[in-house]
Design a protein around this motif. Structure first.
Motif, PDB file in Angstrom:
ATOM      1  N   UNK A   1     -74.402  -8.687 -46.066  1.00  0.00           N
ATOM      2  CA  UNK A   1     -75.451  -9.467 -46.906  1.00  0.00           C
ATOM      3  C   UNK A   1     -76.407  -9.399 -45.103  1.00  0.00           C
ATOM      4  N   UNK A   2     -77.459  -8.796 -45.456  1.00  0.00           N
ATOM      5  CA  UNK A   2     -78.074  -9.314 -44.549  1.00  0.00           C
ATOM      6  C   UNK A   2     -79.562  -9.762 -44.949  1.00  0.00           C
ATOM      7  N   UNK A   3     -79.661 -11.096 -44.569  1.00  0.00           N
ATOM      8  CA  UNK A   3     -80.294 -11.963 -45.303  1.00  0.00           C
ATOM      9  C   UNK A   3     -81.269 -12.838 -44.958  1.00  0.00           C
ATOM     10  N   UNK A   4     -82.612 -13.061 -45.895  1.00  0.00           N
ATOM     11  CA  UNK A   4     -84.342 -13.660 -44.795  1.00  0.00           C
ATOM     12  C   UNK A   4     -84.522 -15.197 -45.063  1.00  0.00           C
ATOM     13  N   UNK A   5     -83.605 -15.618 -45.205  1.00  0.00           N
ATOM     14  CA  UNK A   5     -83.811 -16.928 -45.184  1.00  0.00           C
ATOM     15  C   UNK A   5     -82.040 -17.728 -45.949  1.00  0.00           C
ATOM     16  N   UNK A   6     -82.471 -19.037 -45.252  1.00  0.00           N
ATOM     17  CA  UNK A   6     -81.031 -20.104 -45.556  1.00  0.00           C
ATOM     18  C   UNK A   6     -81.183 -20.348 -46.594  1.00  0.00           C
ATOM     19  N   UNK A   7     -82.202 -19.971 -48.061  1.00  0.00           N
ATOM     20  CA  UNK A   7     -82.130 -20.409 -49.161  1.00  0.00           C
ATOM     21  C   UNK A   7     -81.443 -19.239 -49.607  1.00  0.00           C
ATOM     22  N   UNK A   8     -81.676 -18.145 -49.195  1.00  0.00           N
ATOM     23  CA  UNK A   8     -80.640 -17.338 -49.715  1.00  0.00           C
ATOM     24  C   UNK A   8     -79.455 -16.667 -49.326  1.00  0.00           C
ATOM     25  N   UNK A   9     -78.863 -17.455 -47.858  1.00  0.00           N
ATOM     26  CA  UNK A   9     -78.078 -17.871 -47.364  1.00  0.00           C
ATOM     27  C   UNK A   9     -76.941 -18.924 -48.736  1.00  0.00           C
TER      28      UNK A   9
ATOM     29  N   UNK B   1     -68.045 -16.731 -45.594  1.00  0.00           N
ATOM     30  CA  UNK B   1     -69.311 -16.706 -44.882  1.00  0.00           C
ATOM     31  C   UNK B   1     -69.146 -16.139 -43.308  1.00  0.00           C
ATOM     32  N   UNK B   2     -68.045 -15.175 -43.248  1.00  0.00           N
ATOM     33  CA  UNK B   2     -67.914 -13.744 -41.829  1.00  0.00           C
ATOM     34  C   UNK B   2     -69.407 -12.630 -42.815  1.00  0.00           C
ATOM     35  N   UNK B   3     -69.200 -12.726 -44.494  1.00  0.00           N
ATOM     36  CA  UNK B   3     -70.177 -11.281 -44.663  1.00  0.00           C
ATOM     37  C   UNK B   3     -71.833 -11.524 -44.302  1.00  0.00           C
ATOM     38  N   UNK B   4     -71.814 -12.963 -44.433  1.00  0.00           N
ATOM     39  CA  UNK B   4     -73.715 -13.104 -44.409  1.00  0.00           C
ATOM     40  C   UNK B   4     -73.823 -13.080 -43.453  1.00  0.00           C
ATOM     41  N   UNK B   5     -75.624 -12.294 -42.772  1.00  0.00           N
ATOM     42  CA  UNK B   5     -75.879 -12.331 -41.554  1.00  0.00           C
ATOM     43  C   UNK B   5     -76.823 -12.963 -41.887  1.00  0.00           C
ATOM     44  N   UNK B   6     -77.412 -13.678 -41.083  1.00  0.00           N
ATOM     45  CA  UNK B   6     -79.104 -14.100 -41.702  1.00  0.00           C
ATOM     46  C   UNK B   6     -80.090 -13.626 -40.536  1.00  0.00           C
ATOM     47  N   UNK B   7     -80.315 -12.754 -40.849  1.00  0.00           N
ATOM     48  CA  UNK B   7     -80.956 -12.106 -39.352  1.00  0.00           C
ATOM     49  C   UNK B   7     -82.451 -12.020 -39.683  1.00  0.00           C
ATOM     50  N   UNK B   8     -83.477 -12.262 -40.778  1.00  0.00           N
ATOM     51  CA  UNK B   8     -84.471 -12.381 -40.444  1.00  0.00           C
ATOM     52  C   UNK B   8     -85.529 -11.430 -41.788  1.00  0.00           C
ATOM     53  N   UNK B   9     -86.693 -10.820 -41.162  1.00  0.00           N
ATOM     54  CA  UNK B   9     -87.198  -9.652 -42.879  1.00  0.00           C
ATOM     55  C   UNK B   9     -87.480  -8.928 -42.323  1.00  0.00           C
ATOM     56  N   UNK B  10     -86.791  -7.366 -42.804  1.00  0.00           N
ATOM     57  CA  UNK B  10     -87.687  -5.734 -41.761  1.00  0.00           C
ATOM     58  C   UNK B  10     -88.609  -5.932 -41.950  1.00  0.00           C
TER      59      UNK B  10
END
Length: 364
Positions: free
Chosen positions: A149-157, A167-176
């Motif tokens: 999961x490439x996420x855009x926000x802490x809310x999505x996390x 947790x290891x599947x969640x990658x908090x990266x931002x917004x392409x």
């Protein structure tokens, strides 16, 4: 020899995928065995998606177009799944990367997982809580079978954690989408024509409406537009519309000299108008992200949003679909009394680089 397949189904998907293509091309210079394919499912036919479109984004034309457009939701989902399964069997990757929440996102995720191929979801974890929206179902089903999961926000996390995602599947990266916005901003251009030449920066509004709840009921559409005309005090309103909405507008006989109904605009032209507008009135999620980062006041005509960070830290306000609630918000914009962009973490133009680093670490 990592092999990736990137999937896009509609024009905004390509905006989200373009920066990832640039980073994958960069990665190929140090990893010559890396390869990727770009697949367009053909979900939305868009006459603006010519060779020029791919040239503007500086990305190659798709390796395959599955021609999956048209029909009901179920017909479209089935048609894309059948065609994408064939594509995967002929060009099997290590990972399928899907973006956003369109029908293609759901259909291609299911086809990939049934062939035991990993799935990465860019924009994973976002939720509106509104199951009347097809997009919400697409998000929930895709996220139930996603590997990364490439996420855009802490809310999505948090949404993903609550759903039991490790947790290891969640990658908090931002917004392409913001990567593309920042990269392309110097190339934004004023649309051609006397109307656009006459606009005074920060002295007009941009409006978009496409959701059935807003445009399909003629009386409520009329009430909403009347409220917008009343609250914008004669300032020009630029309203690019799709043919279905145009037909409904014609039927209700809205005729105001400052309401300018135009054809849909290209990415550079539309965002030029947004960047220089006094305010934006919309029912689109993506526009709220772009308006926030460009610090332009934004009103959302919906009862819920899957992009709550644009409200907490951006310039967006969720007003709902009741025209009576609109007036105080428009008054605040007219008075220059709107909140400022606070900065959304990791919406910094470097999201795609983070995504590709994670992919290379996991699949090299």
């Amino acid at each position: 020899m990592p092999k990736f397949t990137l999937v896009a189904g509609a024009r905004p998907n390509f905006m989200k995928i373009a920066p990832m293509i640039h980073q994958l091309q960069k990665a190929q210079s140090t990893n010559p065995t890396l390869s990727f394919r770009l697949v367009h499912t053909g979900q939305h036919y868009d006459k603006k998606m010519s060779g020029d479109f791919f040239e503007q984004l500086n990305i190659p034309e798709p390796d395959a177009n599955l021609g999956g457009g048209g029909g009901t939701q179920a017909e479209q989902t089935a048609s894309i799944m059948v065609a994408f399964e064939r594509e995967l069997m002929e060009n099997r990757p290590d990972l399928v990367l899907v973006v956003g929440d369109v029908t293609s996102t759901l259909a291609c995720s299911i086809a990939a997982k049934k062939l035991q191929i990993d799935v990465a979801h860019v924009e994973g974890g976002i939720r509106s809580g509104d199951l009347t929206m097809p997009e919400e179902i697409n998000r929930m089903v895709t996220d139930s079978i996603t590997d990364h999961f490439f996420t855009t926000s802490e809310i999505a996390n948090d949404n993903l954690r609550k759903a039991g995602v490790p947790e290891e599947k969640i990658h908090y990266v931002g917004n392409t989408m913001i990567d593309t916005l920042m990269a392309q901003m110097p190339r934004f251009q004023k649309p051609e024509g006397a109307l656009f030449d006459s606009l005074v920066p920060k002295n007009y509004f941009v409006m978009t409406m496409h959701r059935p709840a807003n445009v399909d009921q003629e009386q409520s559409l009329k009430a909403m537009i009347d409220a917008i005309l009343d609250g914008t005090e004669g300032l020009p309103i630029i309203f690019p519309v799709h043919p279905r909405t145009a037909k409904n507008l014609q039927n209700i006989g809205i005729n105001a000299p400052n309401l300018h109904i135009t054809e849909p605009l290209g990415y550079f032209e539309f965002n030029y108008l947004v960047k220089n507008a006094k305010g934006v009135i919309t029912d689109s999620g993506g526009i709220t992200e772009e308006a926030s980062v460009m610090n332009v006041p934004c009103i959302t005509l919906r009862d819920n949003t899957e992009r709550a960070e644009t409200i907490h830290l951006g310039t967006n306000e969720l007003v709902g679909t009741d025209p009576k609630k609109l007036k105080p918000y428009l008054a605040k914009i007219m008075n220059g009394d709107w909140k400022q962009y606070q900065g959304i973490p990791r919406w910094d133009g470097k999201t795609a680089s983070r995504i590709v680093d994670i992919l290379m670490k996991n699949y090299s």
